[in-house]
Design a protein around this motif. Structure first.
Motif, PDB file in Angstrom:
ATOM      1  N   ALA A  35       0.851  -1.198   0.000  1.00 42.58           N
ATOM      2  CA  ALA A  35       0.000   0.000   0.000  1.00 42.58           C
ATOM      3  C   ALA A  35       0.881   1.241   0.000  1.00 42.58           C
ATOM      4  O   ALA A  35       2.032   1.199   0.429  1.00 42.58           O
ATOM      5  CB  ALA A  35      -0.891   0.010   1.238  1.00 42.58           C
ATOM      6  N   SER A  36       0.323   2.348  -0.522  1.00 46.02           N
ATOM      7  CA  SER A  36       1.083   3.605  -0.533  1.00 46.02           C
ATOM      8  C   SER A  36       0.192   4.754  -0.076  1.00 46.02           C
ATOM      9  O   SER A  36      -1.019   4.774  -0.346  1.00 46.02           O
ATOM     10  CB  SER A  36       1.630   3.883  -1.935  1.00 46.02           C
ATOM     11  OG  SER A  36       0.583   3.949  -2.873  1.00 46.02           O
ATOM     12  N   ILE A  37       0.820   5.695   0.592  1.00 48.61           N
ATOM     13  CA  ILE A  37       0.093   6.874   1.084  1.00 48.61           C
ATOM     14  C   ILE A  37       0.992   8.098   0.952  1.00 48.61           C
ATOM     15  O   ILE A  37       2.188   8.024   1.224  1.00 48.61           O
ATOM     16  CB  ILE A  37      -0.351   6.691   2.563  1.00 48.61           C
ATOM     17  CG1 ILE A  37      -1.005   7.980   3.103  1.00 48.61           C
ATOM     18  CG2 ILE A  37       0.764   6.232   3.470  1.00 48.61           C
ATOM     19  CD1 ILE A  37      -1.697   7.820   4.456  1.00 48.61           C
ATOM     20  N   ALA A  38       0.404   9.211   0.498  1.00 50.78           N
ATOM     21  CA  ALA A  38       1.113  10.496   0.519  1.00 50.78           C
ATOM     22  C   ALA A  38       0.410  11.393   1.524  1.00 50.78           C
ATOM     23  O   ALA A  38      -0.828  11.519   1.512  1.00 50.78           O
ATOM     24  CB  ALA A  38       1.111  11.151  -0.859  1.00 50.78           C
ATOM     25  N   VAL A  39       1.208  11.984   2.402  1.00 50.96           N
ATOM     26  CA  VAL A  39       0.662  12.902   3.400  1.00 50.96           C
ATOM     27  C   VAL A  39       1.163  14.310   3.095  1.00 50.96           C
ATOM     28  O   VAL A  39       2.097  14.486   2.314  1.00 50.96           O
ATOM     29  CB  VAL A  39       1.081  12.474   4.827  1.00 50.96           C
ATOM     30  CG1 VAL A  39       0.478  11.134   5.184  1.00 50.96           C
ATOM     31  CG2 VAL A  39       2.609  12.445   4.984  1.00 50.96           C
ATOM     32  N   LEU A  66       5.455  12.182   0.745  1.00 48.84           N
ATOM     33  CA  LEU A  66       4.838  13.488   0.950  1.00 48.84           C
ATOM     34  C   LEU A  66       4.226  13.967  -0.355  1.00 48.84           C
ATOM     35  O   LEU A  66       4.797  13.740  -1.435  1.00 48.84           O
ATOM     36  CB  LEU A  66       5.909  14.483   1.394  1.00 48.84           C
ATOM     37  CG  LEU A  66       6.294  14.373   2.871  1.00 48.84           C
ATOM     38  CD1 LEU A  66       7.707  14.897   3.109  1.00 48.84           C
ATOM     39  CD2 LEU A  66       5.289  15.160   3.723  1.00 48.84           C
ATOM     40  N   ALA A  67       3.106  14.655  -0.272  1.00 43.40           N
ATOM     41  CA  ALA A  67       2.526  15.266  -1.475  1.00 43.40           C
ATOM     42  C   ALA A  67       3.459  16.345  -2.016  1.00 43.40           C
ATOM     43  O   ALA A  67       3.497  16.600  -3.221  1.00 43.40           O
ATOM     44  CB  ALA A  67       1.166  15.872  -1.145  1.00 43.40           C
ATOM     45  N   ASP A  68       4.235  16.949  -1.109  1.00 47.81           N
ATOM     46  CA  ASP A  68       5.205  17.976  -1.526  1.00 47.81           C
ATOM     47  C   ASP A  68       6.233  18.164  -0.426  1.00 47.81           C
ATOM     48  O   ASP A  68       5.988  17.828   0.729  1.00 47.81           O
ATOM     49  CB  ASP A  68       4.500  19.306  -1.796  1.00 47.81           C
ATOM     50  CG  ASP A  68       3.891  19.890  -0.539  1.00 47.81           C
ATOM     51  OD1 ASP A  68       3.177  19.148   0.172  1.00 47.81           O
ATOM     52  OD2 ASP A  68       4.145  21.066  -0.231  1.00 47.81           O
ATOM     53  N   GLU A  69       7.365  18.713  -0.814  1.00 47.24           N
ATOM     54  CA  GLU A  69       8.416  18.984   0.172  1.00 47.24           C
ATOM     55  C   GLU A  69       9.077  20.310  -0.132  1.00 47.24           C
ATOM     56  O   GLU A  69       9.181  20.723  -1.297  1.00 47.24           O
ATOM     57  CB  GLU A  69       9.447  17.837   0.159  1.00 47.24           C
ATOM     58  CG  GLU A  69      10.663  18.019   1.034  1.00 47.24           C
ATOM     59  CD  GLU A  69      10.348  18.202   2.534  1.00 47.24           C
ATOM     60  OE1 GLU A  69       9.657  19.179   2.894  1.00 47.24           O
ATOM     61  OE2 GLU A  69      10.816  17.371   3.328  1.00 47.24           O
TER      62      GLU A  69
END
Ligand code: 6PG
Length: 231
Positions: A35-39, A66-69
């Motif tokens: 599974a994968s998740i972006a926070v 992360l959705a962005d950094e």
């Protein structure tokens, strides 16, 4: 159609969202073995991270990104990677893999090419995406003021990650594009405070996505964004 769920307190919201994410990640692991998740970074998700880190999930099969950094040193107080390491990659979730967006000193086109390839191979489409929203209607690092916003919101853009220079926020950023984020199986928008509700209302009542990039998610005909709000 978006779904709006209102909670009485931020802790109630965090607990409910953590349970929902736990169920979705566990189901994805059952179906696909991973599974994968972006926070998102920022100040909103800290409480959620702490609760989620204690969830009973086979975290060794989960990749978190992360959705962005922000392109800052990993020990900077502005580093989203640091936020995730200190609050989410703890307890049970310390067994998860982390897909690093901040690699090396310079965000070069070679770095972007390598990251694009790696994200396509190991991460996308995401099972779960947790978005935040800024008071200017930005989400991830898709900023209305940036020169890269047209590319960032282009639904046909095959670059899944791009470099962004916001004019109204500090630091160069790396962000997933709208095209890659909107392919996620489950999209959540995590909002706290009355100001964010006012901004949300404005976003729902207009349709120029370049003025408020969150509109790209909220008004997309085939996307269902689940909005979780607490005062
Ligand atoms: C970032 C983000 C960004 C964030 C919003 C909301 O790195 O800045 O990922 O999109 O989610 O700006 O930030 P707050 O939670 O601090 O209001």
């Amino acid at each position: 159609m978006n779904q709006f769920t209102e909670f009485t307190t931020r802790t109630e919201l965090d607990s409910a969202l953590a349970i929902t994410i736990t169920n979705l990640l566990s189901e994805a692991i059952k179906q696909k073995g991973k599974a994968s998740i972006a926070v998102s970074g920022g100040s909103t998700p800290k409480g959620l991270f702490s609760i989620l880190s204690k969830s009973e999930i086979d975290w060794s099969k989960v990749t978190i990104t992360l959705a962005d950094e922000r392109w800052v040193e990993l020990d900077s107080k502005d580093s989203n990677t640091r936020l995730v390491h200190e609050n989410l990659l703890q307890n049970n979730a310390s067994a998860a893999k982390f897909f690093h967006l901040k690699q090396g000193d310079v965000l070069s086109s070679e770095t972007l090419t390598d990251l694009n390839l790696a994200a396509n191979n190991s991460l996308l489409p995401l099972d779960v995406l947790i978005l935040g929203m800024g008071e200017d209607g930005h989400t991830a690092s898709l900023f209305p003021c940036s020169e890269q916003i047209v590319e960032g919101l282009d639904e046909t853009n095959s670059d899944v990650l791009l470099s962004v220079e916001p004019k109204t926020a500090p630091h160069q950023r790396i962000t997933f594009s709208f095209a890659s984020l909107s392919a996620s199986e489950n999209v959540f928008l995590h909002l706290c405070g009355d100001n964010k509700q006012t901004v949300l209302r404005k976003a729902l009542n207009g349709d120029d996505k370049f003025e408020m990039p969150i509109r790209a998610f909220l008004h997309h005909p085939s996307l269902q964004t689940q909005i979780y709000w607490a005062p």
